[in-house]
Design a protein around this motif. Structure first.
Motif, PDB file in Angstrom:
ATOM      1  N   TYR A 112       0.832  -1.215   0.000  1.00  0.00           N
ATOM      2  CA  TYR A 112       0.000   0.000   0.000  1.00  0.00           C
ATOM      3  C   TYR A 112       0.868   1.268   0.000  1.00  0.00           C
ATOM      4  N   ARG A 113       1.931   1.246   0.770  1.00  0.00           N
ATOM      5  CA  ARG A 113       2.806   2.445   0.791  1.00  0.00           C
ATOM      6  C   ARG A 113       3.362   2.716  -0.606  1.00  0.00           C
ATOM      7  N   ASN A 114       3.775   1.661  -1.300  1.00  0.00           N
ATOM      8  CA  ASN A 114       4.309   1.847  -2.654  1.00  0.00           C
ATOM      9  C   ASN A 114       3.233   2.384  -3.591  1.00  0.00           C
ATOM     10  N   ALA A 115       2.031   1.849  -3.486  1.00  0.00           N
ATOM     11  CA  ALA A 115       0.939   2.338  -4.335  1.00  0.00           C
ATOM     12  C   ALA A 115       0.670   3.809  -4.070  1.00  0.00           C
ATOM     13  N   ALA A 116       0.702   4.205  -2.796  1.00  0.00           N
ATOM     14  CA  ALA A 116       0.448   5.610  -2.447  1.00  0.00           C
ATOM     15  C   ALA A 116       1.553   6.522  -2.961  1.00  0.00           C
ATOM     16  N   ARG A 117       2.800   6.052  -2.922  1.00  0.00           N
ATOM     17  CA  ARG A 117       3.905   6.867  -3.433  1.00  0.00           C
ATOM     18  C   ARG A 117       3.816   7.030  -4.945  1.00  0.00           C
ATOM     19  N   LEU A 118       3.423   5.967  -5.618  1.00  0.00           N
ATOM     20  CA  LEU A 118       3.394   5.993  -7.073  1.00  0.00           C
ATOM     21  C   LEU A 118       2.180   6.731  -7.629  1.00  0.00           C
ATOM     22  N   GLU A 119       1.101   6.783  -6.851  1.00  0.00           N
ATOM     23  CA  GLU A 119      -0.105   7.484  -7.286  1.00  0.00           C
ATOM     24  C   GLU A 119      -0.592   8.337  -6.115  1.00  0.00           C
ATOM     25  N   PRO A 120       0.114   9.432  -5.833  1.00  0.00           N
ATOM     26  CA  PRO A 120      -0.175  10.219  -4.623  1.00  0.00           C
ATOM     27  C   PRO A 120      -1.518  10.944  -4.643  1.00  0.00           C
ATOM     28  N   ASP A 121      -2.194  10.980  -5.775  1.00  0.00           N
ATOM     29  CA  ASP A 121      -3.487  11.659  -5.837  1.00  0.00           C
ATOM     30  C   ASP A 121      -4.667  10.721  -5.605  1.00  0.00           C
ATOM     31  N   ASP A 122      -4.409   9.462  -5.362  1.00  0.00           N
ATOM     32  CA  ASP A 122      -5.485   8.494  -5.152  1.00  0.00           C
ATOM     33  C   ASP A 122      -5.669   8.260  -3.653  1.00  0.00           C
ATOM     34  N   PRO A 123      -6.807   8.664  -3.082  1.00  0.00           N
ATOM     35  CA  PRO A 123      -6.995   8.513  -1.632  1.00  0.00           C
ATOM     36  C   PRO A 123      -7.210   7.071  -1.184  1.00  0.00           C
ATOM     37  N   ALA A 124      -7.425   6.154  -2.121  1.00  0.00           N
ATOM     38  CA  ALA A 124      -7.704   4.770  -1.714  1.00  0.00           C
ATOM     39  C   ALA A 124      -6.527   4.156  -0.976  1.00  0.00           C
ATOM     40  N   TRP A 125      -5.298   4.415  -1.446  1.00  0.00           N
ATOM     41  CA  TRP A 125      -4.151   3.712  -0.883  1.00  0.00           C
ATOM     42  C   TRP A 125      -3.814   4.173   0.525  1.00  0.00           C
ATOM     43  N   PRO A 126      -3.793   5.480   0.840  1.00  0.00           N
ATOM     44  CA  PRO A 126      -3.590   5.840   2.253  1.00  0.00           C
ATOM     45  C   PRO A 126      -4.738   5.374   3.142  1.00  0.00           C
ATOM     46  N   PHE A 127      -5.960   5.310   2.581  1.00  0.00           N
ATOM     47  CA  PHE A 127      -7.087   4.789   3.365  1.00  0.00           C
ATOM     48  C   PHE A 127      -6.847   3.324   3.720  1.00  0.00           C
ATOM     49  N   TYR A 128      -6.491   2.513   2.716  1.00  0.00           N
ATOM     50  CA  TYR A 128      -6.205   1.106   2.977  1.00  0.00           C
ATOM     51  C   TYR A 128      -5.033   0.962   3.954  1.00  0.00           C
ATOM     52  N   LEU A 129      -4.016   1.799   3.786  1.00  0.00           N
ATOM     53  CA  LEU A 129      -2.884   1.752   4.705  1.00  0.00           C
ATOM     54  C   LEU A 129      -3.334   2.062   6.128  1.00  0.00           C
ATOM     55  N   GLY A 130      -4.224   3.047   6.271  1.00  0.00           N
ATOM     56  CA  GLY A 130      -4.768   3.358   7.590  1.00  0.00           C
ATOM     57  C   GLY A 130      -5.467   2.160   8.205  1.00  0.00           C
ATOM     58  N   ARG A 131      -6.230   1.417   7.391  1.00  0.00           N
ATOM     59  CA  ARG A 131      -6.922   0.231   7.907  1.00  0.00           C
ATOM     60  C   ARG A 131      -5.915  -0.822   8.382  1.00  0.00           C
ATOM     61  N   VAL A 132      -4.854  -1.048   7.600  1.00  0.00           N
ATOM     62  CA  VAL A 132      -3.838  -2.035   7.988  1.00  0.00           C
ATOM     63  C   VAL A 132      -3.180  -1.633   9.302  1.00  0.00           C
ATOM     64  N   LEU A 133      -2.800  -0.368   9.414  1.00  0.00           N
ATOM     65  CA  LEU A 133      -2.134   0.095  10.629  1.00  0.00           C
ATOM     66  C   LEU A 133      -3.081   0.065  11.828  1.00  0.00           C
ATOM     67  N   HIS A 134      -4.342   0.406  11.594  1.00  0.00           N
ATOM     68  CA  HIS A 134      -5.369   0.347  12.632  1.00  0.00           C
ATOM     69  C   HIS A 134      -5.515  -1.090  13.135  1.00  0.00           C
ATOM     70  N   GLU A 135      -5.638  -2.038  12.205  1.00  0.00           N
ATOM     71  CA  GLU A 135      -5.796  -3.445  12.585  1.00  0.00           C
ATOM     72  C   GLU A 135      -4.554  -3.978  13.287  1.00  0.00           C
ATOM     73  N   ALA A 136      -3.391  -3.411  12.968  1.00  0.00           N
ATOM     74  CA  ALA A 136      -2.145  -3.838  13.604  1.00  0.00           C
ATOM     75  C   ALA A 136      -1.938  -3.162  14.962  1.00  0.00           C
ATOM     76  N   GLY A 137      -2.823  -2.236  15.338  1.00  0.00           N
ATOM     77  CA  GLY A 137      -2.710  -1.566  16.633  1.00  0.00           C
ATOM     78  C   GLY A 137      -1.729  -0.408  16.652  1.00  0.00           C
ATOM     79  N   ARG A 138      -1.288   0.030  15.500  1.00  0.00           N
ATOM     80  CA  ARG A 138      -0.351   1.165  15.411  1.00  0.00           C
ATOM     81  C   ARG A 138      -1.190   2.426  15.173  1.00  0.00           C
ATOM     82  N   LEU A 139      -1.747   2.913  16.265  1.00  0.00           N
ATOM     83  CA  LEU A 139      -2.846   3.875  16.171  1.00  0.00           C
ATOM     84  C   LEU A 139      -2.421   5.244  15.657  1.00  0.00           C
TER      85      LEU A 139
END
Length: 544
Positions: A112-139
């Motif tokens: 997800y981080r790579n996708a966000a770097r490569l397409e920085p105008d797409d909000p989907a990838w930081p959103f998905y990254l937020g979900r992964v970090l949330h589920e991992a407890g890295r609040l």
């Protein structure tokens, strides 16, 4: 006439994992993703580690392996596209979704981080990254990722709600309240936004506001039983004990979350058409046909217009013995796609097996017309025509199957039988000789050649001594009445009439349950071996 097992084309309706060489899905997923091409836009990308596969079912491993192959293909062709960042970001993003769907968070995060770097105008990838970090407890990191999504799309209600929930977990209620207010301002009827407002109010001991928001949330999402618990706490805070108890006893862990296509996409990977197709195929391959049918039905539930799912459901039903339902499913496919070759083939073979030869042949002809280079289709049409009693009509299809490289000995035997039916005995011998040379272990080919050498209507085609040798070898390997009869024929052609009679008596003794015409045929042959000299099979073609 014997037929190939029904539904043999099942796998043609499923995309089969095409792994390079002898690699398996496990092998592929055990190695890191290849380095992306050298290019300034790709320089800052993170490596995507190989995920742990422990506890994953085989169909899931195969699904993940296909996602990896797709990512590798996109990486390999990115520079050729002229826009490497745009070409690659979906490879990483989609791979991240597959890992995320099965809880492989350590592999999903860098993707997800790579996708966000490569397409920085797409909000989907930081959103998905937020979900992964949330589920991992890295609040804190989760809030930062949600913040990046919100910077791109400030009215992203799911990002607002999830970010607010994180802040609430951290007891940062003022920030949670701000996020909740933004969410409900955008979507005033959203159960998830209303629930967040209620939880913030509960945390701040504003019980009246909490009750109002949670009542509205529960009215909008009555199945979310966890809201009963929260509403019970709000009523308890207001001193409304009876109402509090009424709701507290209805509590469960079923909560409410924002409706969002991004989350639905993750769920679809776990329960959608593709994974159910893979599970169905695996069940079919090990003979669990009813389980396979159940998975294919689920695939259809996920994608009602899926032709592959319906074709495979029909195949599983056929194998499970429910031919009537299988016929109906195949007819539904052909009503929508009249030229679907797989459905035409499966329906044709099913009709033939049901004894409806004319209808089956019609379907098989249509399948051959749709895919004339398919040796298997040519062969099945030839077999059906032979069953209808039309060997001369079947001959071109046997011959074509053989020309197309069919390894099925029925193609060779059918071609030879067609030559005999056309009175082309020398050509039939050539076919069988070539087949015997290529497959000397085949008893059926050797037996057919022995009979032709012993009893061909053209005496120039016969070879008595070779016929005896072949027939005795075949009988030694498989001592059946039919093979014994071939020995008798060959001995008669060789002039060894008494021995032929002895063998023929064995045939008759072993064929006690023969039909009257067959019994008469066997008896006539024995009479010839006993009473006539020479006793060879009749010759129909006289050569000068």
């Amino acid at each position: 006439m014997k037929h190939r097992p029904l539904a043999v084309l099942l796998l043609l309706a499923i995309t089969v994992l095409g792994l390079p060489g002898s690699a398996t899905a496990q092998d592929l997923l055990a190695r890191p993703l290849p380095e992306p091409p050298e290019h300034p836009a790709l320089a800052a990308l993170e490596p995507v580690p190989a995920p742990s596969l422990e506890g994953l079912e085989a169909a899931v491993v195969e699904q993940l392996a296909e996602a990896r192959l797709e990512a590798e293909r996109r990486l390999a062709t990115s520079l050729a596209a002229g826009e490497p960042a745009a070409a690659v970001h979906l490879a990483f993003g989609r791979l991240g979704q597959h890992y995320h769907a099965y809880g492989l968070l350590a592999a999903a995060e860098p993707a997800y981080r790579n996708a966000a770097r490569l397409e920085p105008d797409d909000p989907a990838w930081p959103f998905y990254l937020g979900r992964v970090l949330h589920e991992a407890g890295r609040l804190d990191e989760a809030v930062a990722a949600y913040g990046e999504a919100l910077a791109l799309h400030g009215e992203d209600v799911p990002a607002l709600v999830f970010s607010g929930e994180v802040r609430l977990e951290q007891a940062r209620t003022a920030e949670a309240a701000e996020l909740a207010a933004r969410a409900v301002a955008v979507a005033p009827r959203s159960p998830a936004a209303l629930a967040l407002v209620g939880q913030v109010a509960l945390a701040e001991e504003r019980y009246q506001d909490a009750a109002a928001a949670l009542e509205a949330a529960l009215a909008a999402a009555p199945a979310a039983a966890r809201l009963h618990y929260l509403l019970g706490l709000a009523y308890r805070g207001l001193g409304r004990e009876e109402e509090a108890r009424e709701h507290l006893v209805q509590r469960s862990e079923v909560g409410v979350r924002p409706t969002d296509p991004r989350l639905e996409a993750l769920e679809a990977l776990r329960t959608g058409e593709r994974i159910e197709m893979l599970r169905g195929r695996r069940a079919f391959d090990v003979g669990r046909y009813e389980d396979a049918a159940r998975h294919f039905r689920r695939a259809l539930a996920a994608a009602p217009d899926s032709t592959p799912a319906r074709v495979n459901l029909a195949a599983a039903l056929t194998a499970a013995g429910d031919r009537a339902t299988a016929l109906a499913e195949l007819e539904r496919v052909l009503a929508q796609e009249p030229g679907n070759v797989t459905a035409l083939y499966n329906l044709g073979t099913l009709l033939v097996a049901e004894g409806r030869l004319v209808e089956g042949i019609e379907r098989l002809r249509a399948a051959v017309e749709g895919s004339p280079q398919d040796a298997g289709l040519q062969l099945e049409l030839a077999e059906a025509l032979t069953g209808l009693g039309a060997p001369v009509v079947a001959f071109p299809h046997y011959r074509r199957a053989l020309e197309l490289g069919s390894a099925d000995e029925r193609a060779l035997l059918g071609t030879a039988a067609g030559r005999v039916a056309r009175r082309e005995y020398a050509e039939a011998r050539e076919v069988l000789e070539a087949g015997h040379a290529a497959r000397p272990e085949s008893g059926r080919i050797a037996q057919a050649l022995a009979r032709l050498l012993a009893a061909a209507p053209d005496p120039q085609v016969r070879d008595a001594e070779r016929a005896v040798s072949l027939a005795e070898a075949v009988h030694a390997a498989r001592p059946t009445p039919w093979n014994a009869e071939t020995v008798a024929l060959a001995l008669a052609e060789a002039g060894r009439c008494d021995e032929a009679a002895t063998w023929q008596r064995r045939v008759i003794e072993g064929s006690a349950e023969s039909t009257p015409p067959r019994a008469a045929e066997l008896a006539a042959a024995l009479d010839r071996y006993v009473t006539q000299r020479p006793c060879r099979p009749p010759v129909e073609i006289q050569n000068d």
